[in-house]
Design a protein around this motif. Structure first.
Motif, mmCIF file in Angstrom:
data_model
loop_
_atom_site.group_PDB
_atom_site.id
_atom_site.type_symbol
_atom_site.label_atom_id
_atom_site.label_comp_id
_atom_site.label_asym_id
_atom_site.label_seq_id
_atom_site.Cartn_x
_atom_site.Cartn_y
_atom_site.Cartn_z
ATOM 1 N N LEU A 1 11.432 8.080 14.263
ATOM 2 C CA LEU A 1 12.156 7.250 15.226
ATOM 3 C C LEU A 1 13.643 7.570 15.275
ATOM 4 N N TYR A 2 14.050 8.622 14.565
ATOM 5 C CA TYR A 2 15.436 9.073 14.637
ATOM 6 C C TYR A 2 15.445 10.531 14.211
ATOM 7 N N ALA A 3 16.158 11.348 14.944
ATOM 8 C CA ALA A 3 16.134 12.789 14.693
ATOM 9 C C ALA A 3 17.088 13.170 13.563
ATOM 10 N N ALA A 4 16.756 14.241 12.853
ATOM 11 C CA ALA A 4 17.598 14.770 11.781
ATOM 12 C C ALA A 4 17.624 16.281 11.866
ATOM 13 N N ASP A 5 18.623 16.905 11.248
ATOM 14 C CA ASP A 5 18.748 18.362 11.274
ATOM 15 C C ASP A 5 17.703 19.025 10.383
ATOM 16 N N GLY A 6 17.023 20.024 10.922
ATOM 17 C CA GLY A 6 16.127 20.845 10.128
ATOM 18 C C GLY A 6 15.062 20.028 9.427
ATOM 19 N N ASN A 7 14.767 20.407 8.193
ATOM 20 C CA ASN A 7 13.735 19.734 7.402
ATOM 21 C C ASN A 7 14.320 18.701 6.457
ATOM 22 N N ASN A 8 15.533 18.299 6.719
ATOM 23 C CA ASN A 8 16.223 17.343 5.858
ATOM 24 C C ASN A 8 15.483 16.010 5.784
ATOM 25 N N GLN A 9 15.431 15.442 4.582
ATOM 26 C CA GLN A 9 14.831 14.125 4.393
ATOM 27 C C GLN A 9 15.838 13.078 3.937
ATOM 28 N N THR A 10 16.996 13.498 3.430
ATOM 29 C CA THR A 10 17.941 12.511 2.901
ATOM 30 C C THR A 10 18.476 11.600 3.993
ATOM 31 N N PHE A 11 18.672 12.166 5.217
ATOM 32 C CA PHE A 11 19.109 11.279 6.286
ATOM 33 C C PHE A 11 17.986 10.350 6.718
ATOM 34 N N LYS A 12 16.754 10.852 6.765
ATOM 35 C CA LYS A 12 15.623 9.996 7.103
ATOM 36 C C LYS A 12 15.551 8.821 6.127
ATOM 37 N N GLU A 13 15.717 9.118 4.842
ATOM 38 C CA GLU A 13 15.672 8.057 3.837
ATOM 39 C C GLU A 13 16.812 7.067 4.026
ATOM 40 N N LEU A 14 17.985 7.583 4.326
ATOM 41 C CA LEU A 14 19.140 6.710 4.535
ATOM 42 C C LEU A 14 18.951 5.855 5.785
#
Length: 508
Positions: free
Chosen positions: A176-189
């Motif tokens: 439900l929100y886009a992030a750069d590349g395969n990053n997960q830390t922003f998804k978690e945040l």
């Protein structure tokens, strides 16, 4: 790309361009009429949504800088087709946005986000229930932090909600929100700090309270409970004292909204650098003058939650930190010869187009399938060498704090420090912005002509100077720091404490 897709795409592109041409042909008069109609209509028609989705897909295919970088073209096509099938009934604007987000997220570009139409006003149906707790999401798991239920405790781990495993909620919430590349830390945040977990429950699963939950307590026992929503004014169920992170620090009076602190009885300073504003350059000058005058030997640069801004300001910061004259941007390119003049220009904001031409210029040079771009002379020579500050350049030990919200120019700063400050030590979590760079430079607003939903749409690929960059990931810390639920509730700055531990260990 396999043969099936080769056969389908040419005819698809003709359809898409016809749809785009029809919308363009009516010009701004049509957009204005459509906007008025949408404002006063609670539901968007299937035809309108499908037409706008086709236009967005064509724009992604034709000119989005991240298209094909992290998700294959075949996979993008499948995601688009699934989105088309999902839009099979009239929807509220919020539902349409939720339906589009998995496609947008598949680009894996943190600058590409979906926003409400300018005249959007939520109806009663758009008002979603609140979860009576917040969560900390890490590694596919979620723990309760602050909460309003006496039946919960900080640190309880959520295992299932309404019989759905929490790992599935996290996966769908991350879309439900886009992030750069395969990053997960922003998804978690995003899931933890910005109500993304609640959004998953409300928007993806469309759950209504009460919520049937299975959780594991701190002593390892599993239990079930039913949790109803509570008003935002309801008090927190646990009263917990917050941690004083700066009891042994003094603060500068010269740096305004960018805190500069000095550790008492030590030659250590910590400088918080937030998203870049024009006034920052004056503050940098004052800060590094004071750092120099106080004889600071170890400097902590705090880039956490630095979500970017003018990259020229970031370059100014590097003039005080880099080992030698440096290059701030590695390369600059677009997928089309002139991103300011395409078939999609009528959908873009005219002020944004003017801003693009003020800052960037096409070179006409094609290399490796992309079109080289240049900065306008007035913008500065970020593709060339930048000299160091001669008066107050810092020459001591450098520690950099990063996290899952270090993004855009903030992440470019981390990459430039990693490349140009060889002794720098990084503490925290992987940056949200990619170590390779990001799709950005000029962020346009693409207004879909029938629904008026807005897409934040980058025009350029801004390549970082860091080599070798890890494909699909941000700058990785030398010391990874994980927070506990109690750390979150007490606001304990574990990153800063780890930095002090490293400084102490090095001094021994």
């Amino acid at each position: 790309m396999n043969a099936t897709y080769r056969q389908l795409l040419p005819s698809l592109f003709i359809v898409l361009l016809l749809l785009a041409g029809l919308a363009v042909g009516d010009g701004h008069a049509q957009s204005k009429t459509t906007a008025t109609a949408v404002t006063h209509r609670p539901l968007l028609s299937v035809k309108e949504m499908q037409q706008d989705l086709a236009i967005l897909w064509a724009a992604f295919n034709t000119m989005h800088p991240a298209y094909g970088l992290y998700t294959t073209e075949d996979s993008m096509w499948l995601r688009y087709h699934a989105t088309v099938q999902r839009i099979c009934r009239p929807m509220r604007e919020d539902e349409f946005m939720t339906a589009m987000y998995p496609l947008v997220s598949a680009l894996k570009c943190g600058h590409t986000q979906v926003r409400h139409s300018v005249h959007y006003k939520p109806t009663a149906a758009d008002r979603l229930p609140r979860l009576p707790f917040q969560v900390l999401v890490q590694n596919g798991r979620a723990w309760v932090t602050t909460h309003q239920l006496t039946t919960l405790q900080t640190g309880d781990e959520l295992l299932r909600i309404n019989d759905v495993p929490v790992k599935d909620i996290i996966q769908h919430g991350g879309d439900l929100y886009a992030a750069d590349g395969n990053n997960q830390t922003f998804k978690e945040l995003f899931l933890s700090e910005y109500d993304g977990f609640e959004d998953a429950c409300n928007k993806y699963y469309r759950w209504k309270p009460p919520y049937h939950m299975l959780l594991r307590t701190a002593d390892g026992m599993e239990q079930t409970l039913d949790a109803d929503t509570l008003p935002a004014t309801a008090p927190q169920a646990e009263s917990i004292k917050t941690f004083d992170n700066y009891t042994n620090w003094s603060s500068s009076v010269n740096t305004g909204y960018l805190p500069l602190r000095f550790l008492k009885n030590a030659a250590v300073a910590c400088f918080e650098v937030h998203s870049y504003q024009y006034e920052d350059t004056l503050i940098f000058k004052k800060a590094f003058k004071e750092i120099h005058e106080k004889g600071i030997k170890t400097l902590i640069i705090d880039l956490r939650h630095n979500t970017g801004g003018d990259i020229r300001i970031a370059a100014k910061l590097l003039t005080y930190l880099a080992d030698a004259p440096f290059q701030m941007v590695g390369d600059l390119w677009a997928r089309v010869p002139n991103p300011g003049k395409t078939a999609f220009t009528p959908y873009f904001d005219t002020a944004g187009t003017a801003s693009f031409f003020q800052s960037f210029q096409p070179t006409g040079i094609k290399k490796a399938g992309c079109y080289q771009m240049a900065f306008q002379p007035a913008f500065g020579n970020l593709l060339g060498k930048t000299d160091l500050d001669k008066e107050d350049h810092f020459k001591g030990k450098l520690i950099v704090l990063i996290d899952g919200a270090t993004f855009s120019s903030g992440a470019h700063t981390a990459a430039a420090i990693r490349q140009n400050c060889k002794g720098a030590l990084f503490i925290g979590r992987e940056t949200a912005g990619g170590a390779e760079g990001c799709s950005g430079g000029s962020i346009q607003a693409l207004t879909l002509p029938h629904t008026r939903v807005v897409i934040s749409f980058p025009l350029l690929r801004v390549v970082s100077v860091f080599r070798p960059a890890t494909y699909g990931h941000g700058i990785l810390p030398d010391h990874v720091v994980a927070y506990t639920p109690m750390d979150i509730v007490t606001q304990k700055d574990v990153d800063l404490l780890r930095a002090l531990e490293v400084i102490h260990a090095t001094a021994e």
